[in-house]
Write an enzyme that holds these catalytic residues in place. Structure first.
Site, short mmCIF file in Angstrom:
data_model
loop_
_atom_site.label_atom_id
_atom_site.label_comp_id
_atom_site.label_asym_id
_atom_site.label_seq_id
_atom_site.Cartn_x
_atom_site.Cartn_y
_atom_site.Cartn_z
N ASN A 1 -6.82 -0.56 5.93
CA ASN A 1 -6.77 -1.00 7.37
C ASN A 1 -5.05 -1.95 7.29
O ASN A 1 -4.45 -1.57 8.80
CB ASN A 1 -7.48 -2.54 7.12
CG ASN A 1 -7.26 -3.35 8.24
OD1 ASN A 1 -7.24 -2.81 9.63
ND2 ASN A 1 -5.88 -4.96 8.63
N TYR B 1 3.98 6.15 15.21
CA TYR B 1 2.54 5.69 15.97
C TYR B 1 1.21 6.31 15.52
O TYR B 1 0.11 6.66 15.19
CB TYR B 1 2.42 3.69 16.60
CG TYR B 1 1.68 2.56 16.50
CD1 TYR B 1 0.61 2.85 15.05
CD2 TYR B 1 0.45 3.50 17.66
CE1 TYR B 1 0.27 1.31 14.48
CE2 TYR B 1 -1.10 2.12 17.03
CZ TYR B 1 -1.19 1.79 15.98
OH TYR B 1 -2.09 0.52 15.42
N VAL C 1 0.75 -1.63 -0.16
CA VAL C 1 0.09 -0.17 -0.42
C VAL C 1 1.11 1.03 0.32
O VAL C 1 0.31 2.09 0.30
CB VAL C 1 -0.75 -0.34 1.28
CG1 VAL C 1 -1.93 -1.36 1.25
CG2 VAL C 1 -0.47 0.15 2.17
N ALA D 1 1.14 9.56 15.80
CA ALA D 1 1.55 10.28 15.30
C ALA D 1 0.59 9.96 14.08
O ALA D 1 -0.26 10.99 13.83
CB ALA D 1 2.75 11.33 14.47
N SER D 2 0.99 8.77 13.47
CA SER D 2 0.59 8.12 12.32
C SER D 2 -0.85 8.13 12.53
O SER D 2 -1.89 8.75 11.66
CB SER D 2 0.69 7.09 11.51
OG SER D 2 0.75 6.09 12.21
N ILE E 1 -5.95 -4.89 20.83
CA ILE E 1 -6.77 -6.13 20.14
C ILE E 1 -5.62 -7.45 19.79
O ILE E 1 -4.44 -7.26 19.34
CB ILE E 1 -7.38 -5.61 18.84
CG1 ILE E 1 -8.17 -4.47 18.33
CG2 ILE E 1 -8.14 -7.21 18.05
CD1 ILE E 1 -8.97 -4.55 19.00
P1 NAP Z 1 -1.29 -7.97 11.83
O1 NAP Z 1 -2.28 -8.62 12.25
O2 NAP Z 1 -0.01 -7.60 11.74
O3 NAP Z 1 -2.12 -7.41 10.06
C1 NAP Z 1 -1.67 -6.29 9.44
C2 NAP Z 1 -1.64 -6.82 8.12
O4 NAP Z 1 -1.13 -5.49 7.23
C3 NAP Z 1 -0.42 -7.27 8.05
O5 NAP Z 1 -0.64 -9.33 7.40
C4 NAP Z 1 0.96 -6.72 7.67
O6 NAP Z 1 2.18 -7.47 6.74
C5 NAP Z 1 0.00 -5.92 6.81
N1 NAP Z 1 1.15 -5.32 5.80
C6 NAP Z 1 1.84 -4.50 6.20
N2 NAP Z 1 2.28 -3.33 5.91
C7 NAP Z 1 1.83 -3.51 4.83
C8 NAP Z 1 1.69 -2.99 3.40
N3 NAP Z 1 3.02 -2.05 2.90
N4 NAP Z 1 0.95 -3.31 2.50
C9 NAP Z 1 0.18 -3.97 2.51
N5 NAP Z 1 0.03 -4.67 3.95
C10 NAP Z 1 0.53 -4.72 4.41
O7 NAP Z 1 -1.89 -5.90 12.73
P2 NAP Z 1 -3.79 -5.93 13.69
O8 NAP Z 1 -3.38 -5.38 14.40
O9 NAP Z 1 -4.05 -6.60 12.89
O10 NAP Z 1 -4.11 -4.06 12.39
C11 NAP Z 1 -4.42 -4.20 11.62
C12 NAP Z 1 -4.72 -2.63 10.94
O11 NAP Z 1 -4.93 -1.79 12.90
C13 NAP Z 1 -3.44 -1.87 11.86
O12 NAP Z 1 -3.56 -0.55 10.60
C14 NAP Z 1 -3.01 -1.25 12.54
O13 NAP Z 1 -2.42 -0.32 13.56
C15 NAP Z 1 -4.21 -1.28 13.43
N6 NAP Z 1 -4.81 -1.46 14.76
C16 NAP Z 1 -4.35 -2.76 15.59
C17 NAP Z 1 -4.28 -2.70 17.50
C18 NAP Z 1 -4.02 -3.76 17.55
O14 NAP Z 1 -3.46 -4.12 18.93
N7 NAP Z 1 -3.55 -5.46 17.09
C19 NAP Z 1 -4.55 -1.61 17.82
C20 NAP Z 1 -5.62 -0.61 16.91
C21 NAP Z 1 -4.89 -0.44 15.33
P3 NAP Z 1 3.52 -8.09 7.68
O15 NAP Z 1 2.72 -9.08 8.75
O16 NAP Z 1 4.26 -8.64 6.78
O17 NAP Z 1 3.89 -6.51 8.51
#
Ligand code: NAP
Length: 253
Positions: free
Chosen positions: A86, A151, A60, A153-154, A184
């Protein structure tokens, strides 16, 4: 089925919140393109869903790859109704810990990607009379988490970009909202805990921060995304919808 015949793109669909959102949108009848930087992870999610679901290897942060993917989807499916921005990463550190490269990487993947993805689907959505863009922000976009400067800031940027796109998209029928999850239980948060001096203590502390007494699950967030994507939310745009087990409401008892 509240999303019957809708065409959806979910980024970061190979894991965690994105994978569950793709599954739930498909269950509501959407044709889902599961996009992830890891082709095999995207494929796994699409295979599990079956039916119309398709996988897409997509970084992305690459505007040329995004243009090609959106062109392919518009050609194949004829429309794009829902985009879930996401994909995200977290790199732990205060501003004194982070290198310039780490800062840029965090901001590129978590924030700039939403600008790139959204403007790529915008003409298709506007041309077809509207669409829905949903962004994964975080409670970290509203309150500061220690040693997580880039994180936070983003994600604060994601909250404001959501509002800007909502205001700009309204006349074209494009609704834009974000969800702000608490902690999560996904591979990302496991990595975050493992980067702390005492991972088990960090996890216990995180659980205690949520008055509802547990970490969130991907389905807690996917449910919110499905709601915001449907006509149940037809008059909702520009919101930062907090789904956090009560974390931001006040101190736990
Ligand atoms: P996750 O299980 O690590 O899933 C994120 C997915 O995005 C992974 O498959 C990752 O691949 C992929 N990704 C990373 N860089 C990418 C890129 N440049 N292009 C396309 N895909 C890419 O994380 P998650 O917890 O589900 O997080 C999803 C979203 O929720 C994120 O935006 C995160 O900041 C947000 N969030 C998460 C939490 C939490 O506590 N888990 C809380 C608040 C917000 P890789 O594994 O190779 O990196």
């Amino acid at each position: 089925m509240k999303l019957k015949d809708k065409v959806a793109i979910v980024t970061g669909a190979g894991s965690g919140i994105g994978a569950e959102t793709a599954r739930r949108m498909a269950r509501e009848g959407a044709k889902v393109y599961c996009a992830d930087i890891r082709a095999e992870a995207a494929e796994k999610t699409a295979k599990e869903i079956g039916g119309d679901a398709k996988s897409l290897e997509l970084d992305v942060t690459s505007s040329s790859a995004i243009a090609a993917a959106v062109e392919r989807i518009s050609r194949e499916a004829g429309r794009i109704d829902i985009l879930v921005n996401n994909a995200g990463i977290t790199i732990v550190g205060s501003i004194m810990d982070l290198s310039e490269e780490q800062w840029d990487r965090e901001l590129d993947i978590n924030l700039k990607s939403i600008f790139l993805m959204s403007r790529a689907v915008w003409p298709q959505m506007a041309g077809q009379g509207g669409g829905v863009i949903l962004n994964t922000a975080s409670i970290a976009g509203i309150t500061a988490i220690p040693a997580d400067a880039a994180y936070c800031a983003s994600k604060a940027g994601v909250v404001m970009l959501t509002k800007c796109m909502a205001v700009d998209g309204a006349r074209s029928g494009i609704r834009v909202n974000c969800v702000c999850p608490g902690f999560i239980d996904t591979p990302m948060i496991h990595g975050y805990f493992n980067d702390q001096p005492d991972p088990a203590a960090a996890r216990d502390y995180a659980v205690r921060l949520h008055p509802l007494g547990r970490l969130g699950r991907p389905d807690d967030i996917a449910d919110a995304f499905v709601h915001l994507a449907t006509d149940d939310a037809k008059w909702v745009t520009g919101t930062a919808h907090v789904v956090d087990g009560g974390l931001l409401a006040g101190l736990p008892g």
